[in-house]
Design an enzyme around this catalytic site. Sequence first.
Site, short mmCIF file in Angstrom:
data_model
loop_
_atom_site.label_atom_id
_atom_site.label_comp_id
_atom_site.label_asym_id
_atom_site.label_seq_id
_atom_site.Cartn_x
_atom_site.Cartn_y
_atom_site.Cartn_z
N ARG A 1 36.66 41.64 47.80
CA ARG A 1 37.46 40.86 46.84
C ARG A 1 38.49 40.04 47.59
O ARG A 1 39.36 40.62 48.26
CB ARG A 1 38.15 41.80 45.86
CG ARG A 1 39.02 41.13 44.79
CD ARG A 1 39.73 42.18 43.95
NE ARG A 1 38.79 43.10 43.34
CZ ARG A 1 39.13 44.28 42.80
NH1 ARG A 1 40.40 44.67 42.81
NH2 ARG A 1 38.22 45.05 42.27
N HIS B 1 39.79 46.49 48.26
CA HIS B 1 38.58 45.66 48.22
C HIS B 1 38.68 44.49 49.20
O HIS B 1 37.67 44.05 49.75
CB HIS B 1 38.37 45.09 46.81
CG HIS B 1 37.78 46.05 45.84
ND1 HIS B 1 36.42 46.23 45.70
CD2 HIS B 1 38.36 46.88 44.94
CE1 HIS B 1 36.19 47.12 44.75
NE2 HIS B 1 37.36 47.53 44.26
N ASP C 1 32.88 48.88 43.86
CA ASP C 1 32.85 49.43 42.50
C ASP C 1 31.40 49.48 42.07
O ASP C 1 30.70 48.46 42.10
CB ASP C 1 33.64 48.54 41.53
CG ASP C 1 35.13 48.51 41.82
OD1 ASP C 1 35.62 49.42 42.52
OD2 ASP C 1 35.80 47.58 41.34
N GLU D 1 39.60 56.25 39.35
CA GLU D 1 38.52 55.37 38.89
C GLU D 1 37.18 55.95 39.33
O GLU D 1 36.87 55.95 40.53
CB GLU D 1 38.69 53.96 39.46
CG GLU D 1 39.96 53.27 38.99
CD GLU D 1 40.19 51.90 39.62
OE1 GLU D 1 41.12 51.21 39.19
OE2 GLU D 1 39.43 51.53 40.56
N HIS E 1 35.06 53.65 41.84
CA HIS E 1 35.70 53.05 43.01
C HIS E 1 35.54 53.93 44.25
O HIS E 1 36.01 55.07 44.27
CB HIS E 1 37.18 52.86 42.68
CG HIS E 1 38.01 52.24 43.76
ND1 HIS E 1 38.65 51.04 43.60
CD2 HIS E 1 38.35 52.68 45.00
CE1 HIS E 1 39.35 50.76 44.70
NE2 HIS E 1 39.18 51.74 45.56
#
Length: 265
Positions: free
Chosen positions: A103, A148, A155, A237, A240
């Site tokens: 990301r 990320h 994810d 999460e 994740h």
Amino acid sequence: MRTALRALAATAAALLAVTALSPAAQARPEPEAPEEFVALRSVDPTIIQEMRYTTAHTFLGERVDGYRQPVCILTRPAARALHLAQKRLLRQGYSLKVYDCYRPQRAVDHFVRWAKDLDDQSMKGEFYPRVDKDRLFEDGYIAEKSGHSRGSTVDLTLVRLPALPTRPYRPGERLAPCFAPKGERFPDNSVDMGTGYDCFDTLSHTDDPRIQGPQRANRLFLKRTLTEVGFVNLPEEWWHFTFRPEPFPDTYFDFPVHRRPVAGH
């Protein structure tokens, strides 16, 4: 006359300077991806990719900055570890499905801008029905840096094979809470994990005791499979995971999500 000529010369020089400094002329080249980054598809083409942030089906309600193509990019060690996990899963009738991989920092910056705009709550009904938007930073759902961006975090979820198609999101459609029963929330071809992806709710905590039965078994199956190949789960999460050791533990990259930065790697 001389004064007029000098004025004309100054005007011409100013126009040339403006042209030289125009955005097109001064556009900076995009940051490059290091050789250690690869497209996941070049390592394992069988892993399903549903890159959510290239679509409007996000908690922002729009495509995220920096996501130009729906391609999963990761560091080579993380991609190879996913390939190993995928080989084991295929023998058991499952496939991995990735929602997000590397990301860029500009995407994280987009998250931060959105979180500070308390008037924009268009996707609250699905992604954070029980959380006040002004608490997203305090509760840890949004931060100014993301693992990320270091390239080894992903994810993902599990899909039972054969994989059924997932219909596209239609902007403006009625939203259902991300923790609603699977048949009521937005359709996803994954196994039931108890919540949807990017669900800002404590029910997304991997070991939340309220998640039981097949949903809990699915979470633990995913966690066990990835732990065995070197990934560590973020407890808040279920989707994740970060590969360890990270090749770039302290570097946050900002090259765009696009095939070009990793072409030939």
